[in-house]
Design a protein around this motif. Sequence first.
Motif, PDB file in Angstrom:
ATOM      1  N   LYS A 112       0.854  -1.213   0.000  1.00 44.18           N
ATOM      2  CA  LYS A 112       0.000   0.000   0.000  1.00 44.18           C
ATOM      3  C   LYS A 112       0.881   1.252   0.000  1.00 44.18           C
ATOM      4  O   LYS A 112       1.920   1.267  -0.641  1.00 44.18           O
ATOM      5  CB  LYS A 112      -0.968  -0.030   1.182  1.00 44.18           C
ATOM      6  N   GLU A 117     -11.214 -11.028  -0.721  1.00 39.62           N
ATOM      7  CA  GLU A 117     -10.868 -10.165   0.404  1.00 39.62           C
ATOM      8  C   GLU A 117     -12.136  -9.546   0.999  1.00 39.62           C
ATOM      9  O   GLU A 117     -12.598  -8.503   0.518  1.00 39.62           O
ATOM     10  CB  GLU A 117      -9.941  -9.045  -0.065  1.00 39.62           C
ATOM     11  N   GLY A 162      -7.428  -4.825   7.060  1.00 39.39           N
ATOM     12  CA  GLY A 162      -6.850  -3.813   7.938  1.00 39.39           C
ATOM     13  C   GLY A 162      -7.586  -3.658   9.261  1.00 39.39           C
ATOM     14  O   GLY A 162      -7.359  -2.700   9.997  1.00 39.39           O
ATOM     15  N   SER A 218      -6.374  -9.289   6.965  1.00 38.52           N
ATOM     16  CA  SER A 218      -5.736  -9.427   8.281  1.00 38.52           C
ATOM     17  C   SER A 218      -5.030 -10.765   8.504  1.00 38.52           C
ATOM     18  O   SER A 218      -5.004 -11.275   9.630  1.00 38.52           O
ATOM     19  CB  SER A 218      -6.751  -9.170   9.406  1.00 38.52           C
TER      20      SER A 218
HETATM   21  C1  PEP Z   1      -4.961  -6.000   1.609  1.00 39.34           C
HETATM   22  O1  PEP Z   1      -4.696  -4.822   1.576  1.00 39.34           O
HETATM   23  O2  PEP Z   1      -5.143  -6.593   0.539  1.00 39.34           O
HETATM   24  C2  PEP Z   1      -5.067  -6.661   2.910  1.00 39.34           C
HETATM   25  C3  PEP Z   1      -5.528  -7.883   2.934  1.00 39.34           C
HETATM   26  O3  PEP Z   1      -4.702  -5.946   4.006  1.00 39.34           O
HETATM   27  P1  PEP Z   1      -4.541  -6.509   5.528  1.00 39.34           P
HETATM   28  O4  PEP Z   1      -3.773  -7.790   5.453  1.00 39.34           O
HETATM   29  O5  PEP Z   1      -3.812  -5.431   6.255  1.00 39.34           O
HETATM   30  O6  PEP Z   1      -5.918  -6.730   6.042  1.00 39.34           O
END
Ligand code: PEP
Length: 250
Positions: free
Chosen positions: A11, A167, A173, A212
């Motif tokens: 990111k 996701e 996050g 996460s």
């Molecule tokens: C992502 O940004 O694709 C993601 C899964 O973030 P995180 O692992 O921080 O939840």
Amino acid sequence: MRTPLVMGNWKLNGTKGSVRALIKDFETTAQAAKNVQVAVFPPTIFIDQVAVLVEKTCIEWGAQDISTNVSGAYTGETSPMMVKEFGAKYSLVGHSERRQYHNETDQIVAAKFVTIQKHGLVPVLCIGETLEQREKNETTQVVESQLKAVVELAGIKALGNCVIAYEPVWAIGTGKVATSEQAQEVHAHIRLWLSKQDKSVADKVQILYGGSVKASSAKELFEQEDIDGGLVGGAALIAEEFIGIINGAK
Ligand code: PEP
């Protein structure tokens, strides 16, 4: 048999120093995990640096976003042709943060998907439901309509040359990881939906879980039949965590 794949989405994070240190720290693990593919998605400004740092390793990389335009008067955009020239293999597309903060619709996502493939890159198509949608039992409908938009424009065969990342938005996050049963249920549904249109595509495509993922949760998630690895955000910035996640995919 699908190869496990672990991807780190950095990111909007990092410095030249932290990028160097992070790659140095997990490189040995990535090299040793012969049966696991590892890739990172640095911010565009670090692409050149990452390309050089991973050149002699098995670590691959991709863009976090690309433009549907190749060149021209499009201030601030990144061209698929440019990232390809630097050696990118992948580009993310449809990440929930792009959908949410940049108003990327299913149609824009589909157009980007086609552009990514047209320029010899592999799209990592992110799909997933919000908490509100999950609570209304709309999860399968949402992921199906997100996939359908891409299939309508690109054709089902095109999904045989991509990575799908499921996701759930409520898990990104937030520290709230989906349970392995919750994730497997949706992954199996995605594969079934694909197989109704083309079994060879469904059997081949790597479907990653994102939301996460930590070293402590990776192994159990990746052991599920239809979970072929992870797309990792926050934990991909911490070498020790990312190493644990790669090891969880072995
Ligand atoms: C992502 O940004 O694709 C993601 C899964 O973030 P995180 O692992 O921080 O939840």
